[in-house]
Each structure stands twice: as structure tokens, then as C-alpha cells.
Write a protein that holds these residues in place. Structure first.
Motif, PDB file in Angstrom:
ATOM      1  N   ASP A  72       0.892  -1.039   0.082  1.00 23.12           N
ATOM      2  CA  ASP A  72      -0.178   0.080  -0.198  1.00 23.12           C
ATOM      3  C   ASP A  72       1.015   1.234   0.097  1.00 23.12           C
ATOM      4  O   ASP A  72       1.933   1.421   0.670  1.00 23.12           O
ATOM      5  N   VAL A  73       0.512   2.253  -0.728  1.00 28.32           N
ATOM      6  CA  VAL A  73       1.069   3.464  -0.730  1.00 28.32           C
ATOM      7  C   VAL A  73       0.571   4.243   0.585  1.00 28.32           C
ATOM      8  O   VAL A  73      -0.374   4.422   0.848  1.00 28.32           O
ATOM      9  N   GLN A  74       1.692   4.659   1.173  1.00 25.44           N
ATOM     10  CA  GLN A  74       1.480   5.372   2.504  1.00 25.44           C
ATOM     11  C   GLN A  74       2.507   6.580   2.645  1.00 25.44           C
ATOM     12  O   GLN A  74       3.633   6.220   2.169  1.00 25.44           O
ATOM     13  N   LEU A  75       2.235   7.638   3.102  1.00 24.07           N
ATOM     14  CA  LEU A  75       3.044   8.840   3.289  1.00 24.07           C
ATOM     15  C   LEU A  75       2.799   9.255   4.784  1.00 24.07           C
ATOM     16  O   LEU A  75       1.731   9.397   5.360  1.00 24.07           O
ATOM     17  N   GLN A  76       4.034   9.501   5.654  1.00 19.87           N
ATOM     18  CA  GLN A  76       3.936  10.145   6.887  1.00 19.87           C
ATOM     19  C   GLN A  76       4.593  11.201   7.111  1.00 19.87           C
ATOM     20  O   GLN A  76       6.184  11.133   7.038  1.00 19.87           O
ATOM     21  N   ALA A  77       4.272  12.183   7.288  1.00 18.84           N
ATOM     22  CA  ALA A  77       4.826  13.546   7.554  1.00 18.84           C
ATOM     23  C   ALA A  77       5.228  13.670   9.083  1.00 18.84           C
ATOM     24  O   ALA A  77       4.305  13.181  10.260  1.00 18.84           O
ATOM     25  N   SER A  78       6.286  14.260   9.555  1.00 17.80           N
ATOM     26  CA  SER A  78       6.505  14.498  10.802  1.00 17.80           C
ATOM     27  C   SER A  78       7.606  15.622  10.918  1.00 17.80           C
ATOM     28  O   SER A  78       8.169  15.941   9.976  1.00 17.80           O
ATOM     29  N   GLY A  79       7.931  15.966  12.178  1.00 17.16           N
ATOM     30  CA  GLY A  79       8.834  17.138  12.495  1.00 17.16           C
ATOM     31  C   GLY A  79       8.460  18.241  12.968  1.00 17.16           C
ATOM     32  O   GLY A  79       8.916  19.292  12.993  1.00 17.16           O
ATOM     33  N   GLY A  80       7.024  18.608  12.664  1.00 21.67           N
ATOM     34  CA  GLY A  80       6.531  19.833  13.209  1.00 21.67           C
ATOM     35  C   GLY A  80       6.618  20.124  14.672  1.00 21.67           C
ATOM     36  O   GLY A  80       7.324  19.312  15.413  1.00 21.67           O
ATOM     37  N   GLY A  81       6.332  21.472  14.915  1.00 19.88           N
ATOM     38  CA  GLY A  81       6.482  21.774  16.354  1.00 19.88           C
ATOM     39  C   GLY A  81       6.262  23.201  16.441  1.00 19.88           C
ATOM     40  O   GLY A  81       6.020  24.051  15.577  1.00 19.88           O
ATOM     41  N   LEU A  82       6.402  23.655  17.704  1.00 22.81           N
ATOM     42  CA  LEU A  82       6.579  25.261  17.927  1.00 22.81           C
ATOM     43  C   LEU A  82       7.894  25.779  18.080  1.00 22.81           C
ATOM     44  O   LEU A  82       8.898  25.330  18.562  1.00 22.81           O
ATOM     45  N   VAL A  83       8.083  27.119  17.273  1.00 25.18           N
ATOM     46  CA  VAL A  83       9.313  27.335  16.999  1.00 25.18           C
ATOM     47  C   VAL A  83       9.216  29.126  17.003  1.00 25.18           C
ATOM     48  O   VAL A  83       8.139  29.572  16.653  1.00 25.18           O
ATOM     49  N   GLN A  84      10.239  29.986  17.495  1.00 22.37           N
ATOM     50  CA  GLN A  84      10.097  31.100  17.329  1.00 22.37           C
ATOM     51  C   GLN A  84      10.485  31.619  16.038  1.00 22.37           C
ATOM     52  O   GLN A  84      11.254  31.154  15.239  1.00 22.37           O
ATOM     53  N   ALA A  85      10.028  33.063  15.559  1.00 22.02           N
ATOM     54  CA  ALA A  85      10.363  33.378  14.560  1.00 22.02           C
ATOM     55  C   ALA A  85      11.878  33.436  14.222  1.00 22.02           C
ATOM     56  O   ALA A  85      12.511  33.862  15.358  1.00 22.02           O
ATOM     57  N   GLY A  86      12.290  33.244  13.093  1.00 27.31           N
ATOM     58  CA  GLY A  86      13.794  33.318  12.782  1.00 27.31           C
ATOM     59  C   GLY A  86      14.348  31.778  12.939  1.00 27.31           C
ATOM     60  O   GLY A  86      15.561  31.639  12.452  1.00 27.31           O
ATOM     61  N   GLY A  87      13.601  31.096  13.413  1.00 25.32           N
ATOM     62  CA  GLY A  87      13.901  29.744  13.843  1.00 25.32           C
ATOM     63  C   GLY A  87      14.111  28.858  12.614  1.00 25.32           C
ATOM     64  O   GLY A  87      13.590  29.059  11.683  1.00 25.32           O
ATOM     65  N   SER A  88      14.288  27.342  12.947  1.00 27.91           N
ATOM     66  CA  SER A  88      14.271  26.390  11.809  1.00 27.91           C
ATOM     67  C   SER A  88      13.616  25.112  12.311  1.00 27.91           C
ATOM     68  O   SER A  88      13.514  24.975  13.426  1.00 27.91           O
ATOM     69  N   LEU A  89      13.074  24.530  11.314  1.00 23.29           N
ATOM     70  CA  LEU A  89      12.612  23.188  11.503  1.00 23.29           C
ATOM     71  C   LEU A  89      12.864  22.291  10.287  1.00 23.29           C
ATOM     72  O   LEU A  89      12.917  22.745   9.396  1.00 23.29           O
ATOM     73  N   ARG A  90      12.885  21.114  10.569  1.00 23.13           N
ATOM     74  CA  ARG A  90      13.005  19.940   9.438  1.00 23.13           C
ATOM     75  C   ARG A  90      11.803  18.890   9.382  1.00 23.13           C
ATOM     76  O   ARG A  90      11.687  18.302  10.410  1.00 23.13           O
ATOM     77  N   LEU A  91      11.194  19.070   8.391  1.00 28.14           N
ATOM     78  CA  LEU A  91      10.070  18.232   8.181  1.00 28.14           C
ATOM     79  C   LEU A  91      10.592  16.922   7.368  1.00 28.14           C
ATOM     80  O   LEU A  91      11.313  17.088   6.749  1.00 28.14           O
ATOM     81  N   SER A  92       9.929  15.701   7.769  1.00 30.36           N
ATOM     82  CA  SER A  92      10.151  14.557   7.088  1.00 30.36           C
ATOM     83  C   SER A  92       8.987  14.018   6.495  1.00 30.36           C
ATOM     84  O   SER A  92       7.582  13.954   7.187  1.00 30.36           O
ATOM     85  N   CYS A  93       9.048  13.197   5.451  1.00 25.93           N
ATOM     86  CA  CYS A  93       7.909  12.932   4.734  1.00 25.93           C
ATOM     87  C   CYS A  93       8.294  11.157   4.289  1.00 25.93           C
ATOM     88  O   CYS A  93       9.428  11.080   3.432  1.00 25.93           O
TER      89      CYS A  93
ATOM     90  N   ARG B  25      -0.795  12.079   6.688  1.00 30.50           N
ATOM     91  CA  ARG B  25      -1.309  12.999   7.711  1.00 30.50           C
ATOM     92  C   ARG B  25      -0.742  14.108   7.950  1.00 30.50           C
ATOM     93  O   ARG B  25       0.798  14.203   7.962  1.00 30.50           O
ATOM     94  N   GLY B  26      -1.066  15.362   8.178  1.00 31.30           N
ATOM     95  CA  GLY B  26      -0.350  16.556   8.279  1.00 31.30           C
ATOM     96  C   GLY B  26       0.485  16.594   9.762  1.00 31.30           C
ATOM     97  O   GLY B  26       0.236  15.787  10.496  1.00 31.30           O
ATOM     98  N   THR B  27       1.371  17.562   9.582  1.00 31.11           N
ATOM     99  CA  THR B  27       2.271  17.749  10.837  1.00 31.11           C
ATOM    100  C   THR B  27       2.226  19.517  11.265  1.00 31.11           C
ATOM    101  O   THR B  27       2.325  20.200  10.172  1.00 31.11           O
ATOM    102  N   LEU B  28       1.642  19.754  12.426  1.00 34.71           N
ATOM    103  CA  LEU B  28       1.488  21.173  12.762  1.00 34.71           C
ATOM    104  C   LEU B  28       2.917  21.929  12.959  1.00 34.71           C
ATOM    105  O   LEU B  28       3.737  21.545  13.886  1.00 34.71           O
TER     106      LEU B  28
END
Length: 116
Positions: free
Chosen positions: A1-22, A108-111
Motif C-alpha cells: 500500500d502507498v503511504q506517506l507519513q509526515a513528521s517534524g512539526g512543532g513550535l518555534v520562534q520567528a527566525g528559527g528552523s525546523l526540518r520536516l520529514s515525509c 497525515r499533516g504535521t503542525l
């Protein structure tokens, strides 16, 4: 089955960084495109970036050019979205998708929340 899983979201201050994974399963990234979309509260879903697993050609929305970087690790079947210099307007639920053999699959989304 084809599936996608997003992760890596979170709370960050302006100017900061995040890395999302799919993380993809059920197909090889070599021949398909993975896209990142986002949907902010009260707004329509919009395209952010996409990459073709075979040629690695990336595309970006104007609103994220120069701040976001998309990459693909085909061996891990994972596409990453490195998000730098985040601004409050980047706050949204982020989704990844792929048009696989005529069917569009969504993970499924990540916030992501960027505080000012």
C-alpha cells in the motif's frame, strides 16, 4: 500500500528552523514526485515545494524561496523540508503528497507553529 507519513512539526520562534520529514512506503521515490503543501487556519491549502526523486529537481513557492530547502533520500524513501528563517506566516499544518499512478496520496499533516 502507498503511504506517506509526515513528521517534524512543532513550535518555534520567528527566525528559527525546523526540518520536516515525509516517509514513503509502497513505492520507490526514483520515479515519482513528492510535494509539500500547507494549510493555515481559515485559508486554502497551498503548494510549498516539490521534488522529483529521480532527477532531484526542486521547485518552490515564491513565499518560501531562499528559506526552505527540499531534499530526497531515496534509499530511506524520505523527503525532507528544511525550513529556515521561519516567520509567523509559515504557521500551518504541513502535508506531503504524491501523484502515484493517477491517484494522489496524502500523508497525515504535521503542525508547524511559528511564534512572533
Amino acid at each position: 500500500d502507498v503511504q506517506l507519513q509526515a513528521s517534524g512539526g512543532g513550535l518555534v520562534q520567528a527566525g528559527g528552523s525546523l526540518r520536516l520529514s515525509c516517509a514513503a512506503s509502497g513505492f520507490s521515490l526514483d520515479d515519482y514526485t513528492i510535494g509539500w503543501f500547507r494549510q493555515a487556519p481559515g485559508k486554502e491549502r497551498e503548494g510549498v515545494s516539490c521534488i522529483h526523486g529521480g532527477n532531484g529537481s526542486p521547485h518552490y513557492a515564491d513565499s518560501v524561496k531562499g528559506r526552505f530547502t527540499i531534499s530526497s533520500d531515496n534509499a530511506k524513501r524520505t523527503v525532507y523540508l528544511q525550513m529556515d528563517s521561519l516567520i509567523p506566516e509559515d504557521t500551518a499544518v504541513y502535508y506531503c503528497n504524491t501523484p502515484y499512478r493517477g491517484v494522489t496520496y496524502w500523508g497525515r499533516g504535521t503542525l508547524v507553529t511559528v511564534s512572533s
